[in-house]
Design an enzyme around this catalytic site. Structure first.
Site, PDB file in Angstrom:
ATOM      1  N   LYS A   1      -8.306   4.351 -19.444  1.00 32.72           N
ATOM      2  CA  LYS A   1      -8.727   4.594 -20.624  1.00 32.72           C
ATOM      3  C   LYS A   1      -7.586   4.394 -21.703  1.00 32.72           C
ATOM      4  CE  LYS A   1     -12.522   5.641 -18.359  1.00 32.72           C
ATOM      5  NZ  LYS A   1     -12.908   6.807 -17.838  1.00 32.72           N
TER       6      LYS A   1
ATOM      7  N   TYR B   1     -16.584  14.799 -15.899  1.00 31.96           N
ATOM      8  CA  TYR B   1     -16.898  13.323 -15.904  1.00 31.96           C
ATOM      9  C   TYR B   1     -18.011  13.093 -14.500  1.00 31.96           C
ATOM     10  CZ  TYR B   1     -16.249   8.377 -14.991  1.00 31.96           C
ATOM     11  OH  TYR B   1     -16.508   7.102 -14.943  1.00 31.96           O
TER      12      TYR B   1
ATOM     13  N   ASP C   1      -7.621  17.138 -15.521  1.00 32.08           N
ATOM     14  CA  ASP C   1      -8.041  15.807 -15.740  1.00 32.08           C
ATOM     15  C   ASP C   1      -7.586  15.534 -17.502  1.00 32.08           C
ATOM     16  OD1 ASP C   1      -9.254  13.260 -16.737  1.00 32.08           O
ATOM     17  OD2 ASP C   1     -10.784  13.387 -15.385  1.00 32.08           O
TER      18      ASP C   1
ATOM     19  N   ARG D   1       0.710  -1.148  -0.056  1.00 26.91           N
ATOM     20  CA  ARG D   1       0.033   0.044   0.090  1.00 26.91           C
ATOM     21  C   ARG D   1       0.952   1.301   0.154  1.00 26.91           C
ATOM     22  NH1 ARG D   1      -2.304   1.654   4.442  1.00 26.91           N
ATOM     23  NH2 ARG D   1      -2.675  -0.209   5.249  1.00 26.91           N
TER      24      ARG D   1
HETATM   25  C1  PLP Z   1     -13.592   7.285 -16.725  1.00 29.18           C
HETATM   26  C2  PLP Z   1     -13.065   8.523 -16.255  1.00 29.18           C
HETATM   27  C3  PLP Z   1     -12.805   8.985 -15.104  1.00 29.18           C
HETATM   28  C4  PLP Z   1     -13.000   8.082 -13.867  1.00 29.18           C
HETATM   29  O1  PLP Z   1     -12.025   6.957 -14.000  1.00 29.18           O
HETATM   30  P1  PLP Z   1     -12.109   5.338 -13.495  1.00 29.18           P
HETATM   31  O2  PLP Z   1     -11.016   4.799 -13.968  1.00 29.18           O
HETATM   32  O3  PLP Z   1     -13.471   4.808 -14.277  1.00 29.18           O
HETATM   33  O4  PLP Z   1     -12.422   5.493 -11.932  1.00 29.18           O
HETATM   34  C5  PLP Z   1     -12.328  10.213 -14.803  1.00 29.18           C
HETATM   35  N1  PLP Z   1     -12.321  11.364 -15.557  1.00 29.18           N
HETATM   36  C6  PLP Z   1     -12.601  10.955 -17.045  1.00 29.18           C
HETATM   37  C7  PLP Z   1     -12.419  12.246 -17.987  1.00 29.18           C
HETATM   38  C8  PLP Z   1     -12.919   9.795 -17.194  1.00 29.18           C
HETATM   39  O5  PLP Z   1     -13.299   9.514 -18.537  1.00 29.18           O
END
Ligand code: PLP
Length: 397
Positions: free
Chosen positions: A210, A111, A185, A58
């Site tokens: 992603k 998001y 982000d 962790r």
């Molecule tokens: C999918 C996504 C998230 C969240 O990510 P997870 O891996 O599903 O927790 C945050 N921001 C954006 C722009 C996303 O597409």
């Protein structure tokens, strides 16, 4: 070898490599929860920070560190911290930045779960978020206050593709107070297309689920930034507040996916451009949101701050919600699914799926219409993706 000054492709492949006892080309998966100390004294020295070394997964793990080292170098940050999901990274970064009484300024198009974290989560602990449209810099100037600790946004925004000017937002926030953390982000772009830190942002967060992983088989996240902040996130935010630690196996898959990031992004973007041009010329489509189209509002800023316009497209059809859903249901090659950045082309309906945490009024404010369709353009042959859409759109025209 120090790869910091090498090209992107070289960095994505070689950054973070360390020696292993067997000389394995690919880093071993250190599937272990804990690490042996040679003595009680050594354990003590590691806990006290007097000696470098692993303690417990962790707090750090060699496989996870490999993925982190790659992402730090690719984003141009001093350090990076992997998390068990994008939300794990975002919540860790925000929890590590604020306390009761503080304020966050966020763009109103986010998001869905990030929106929920801010509006329904942190608000319960005395942290207020001011949501505003950051594409008008006057809105940011009005919202900044003595209490502002973080300015948070995505660009292009999910799912409208609204493009925000990273350099302008960062400068405006820092001019007001240099201590404000500008957090971006960067999920939709990856560091191959856009590097927020070089444009003045302080921290980058990602859903590594992603494009970064790119193969649809991992849930992961990452925070990139300065050493002091990443250390605070690692030794407090992730360790104590969220515990959202990435598993060694998923870290291995993430590091593996990163080796081909640039060529995947090139193909995603080339396919998306062809598909966007097809949609723009199709009579059943009333609106196409793609930063690569000259007709798109954010085109100019996107051209300035992104290497390529990305692999995400949003569009609206000349059809009501039911007819839009019926058309999507008829797609054969493309898959109706949330998530993005995979080899497969994925199609979703934000109002009923990813952004269902927004009320009707909030959807309207964020520019998410009932008919909006979001497409993550995959790596298939572009002719085949276009043919799949043509077959379901032609009858609507
Ligand atoms: C999918 C996504 C998230 C969240 O990510 P997870 O891996 O599903 O927790 C945050 N921001 C954006 C722009 C996303 O597409």
């Amino acid at each position: 070898m120090n790869v910091k000054n090498k090209g992107f492709a070289t960095r994505q492949i070689h950054a973070g490599k360390t020696e292993n006892s067997a000389g394995a080309l690919c880093a071993p998966i250190y599937q272990t929860s804990t690490f042996a100390f040679s003595s009680v004294e050594q354990g003590g020295a590691r806990f006290a920070g007097a000696e470098q070394g692993y303690i417990y997964s962790r707090l750090g793990n060699p496989t996870t560190n490999l993925a982190e080292a790659k992402l730090a170098v690719l984003e141009g940050g001093e350090d990076a911290l992997a998390a068990a999901s994008g939300m794990g990274a975002i919540s860790t970064a925000l929890w590590s930045s604020v306390a009761a009484g503080d304020e966050i300024i966020a763009d109103e198009t986010l998001y869905g779960c990030t929106y929920s974290l801010l509006e329904h989560g942190l608000s319960r602990f005395g942290v207020r978020t001011v949501f505003t449209d950051l594409s008008d810099i006057e809105n940011l100037k009005k919202a900044l206050s003595e209490k502002t600790r973080v300015v948070y946004f995505e660009t292009p925004c999910n799912p409208t593709m609204k493009v925000l000017d990273i350099a302008l937002i960062a400068k405006t926030a820092h001019d007001f107070h240099p201590g404000i953390r500008v957090m971006v982000d960067n999920t939709f772009c990856t560091p191959y297309l856009q590097q927020p830190l070089a444009l003045g942002a302080d921290t980058v967060v990602h859903s590594a689920t992603k494009y970064l992983n790119g193969h649809g088989d991992v849930i992961a996240g990452v925070i990139v930034g300065d050493k002091e902040f990443i250390n605070r996130c690692r030794t407090f935010g992730l360790k104590d507040l969220t515990g959202a630690v990435l598993s060694p196996f998923d870290a291995f898959l993430l590091a593996r996916g990163l080796k081909t990031l640039d060529i995947r992004m090139e193909r995603h973007c080339a396919n998306a451009r062809k598909l966007a041009e097809f949609f723009e010329a199709h009579p059943a489509v009333s609106k196409v949101c793609y930063p690569g189209l000259a007709s798109f509002e954010g085109h100019e800023i996107a051209a300035r701050q992104m290497r390529l316009p990305g692999g995400m497209i949003s569009l609206e059809l000349n059809a009501d919600r039911a007819a839009t859903a019926a058309a999507l249901n008829k797609l054969e090659l493309c898959t109706v699914a949330v998530s993005l950045g995979d080899a497969e082309t994925l199609v979703e309906h934000p109002a009923t799926m990813t952004h269902s945490t927004y009320s009707a009024g909030e959807l309207k404010a964020a520019g998410i219409s009932e008919g909006l369709v979001r497409i993550s353009v995959g790596l298939e042959d572009p002719e085949d993706i276009i043919a799949d859409f043509k077959a379901v759109l032609d009858p609507l025209a």
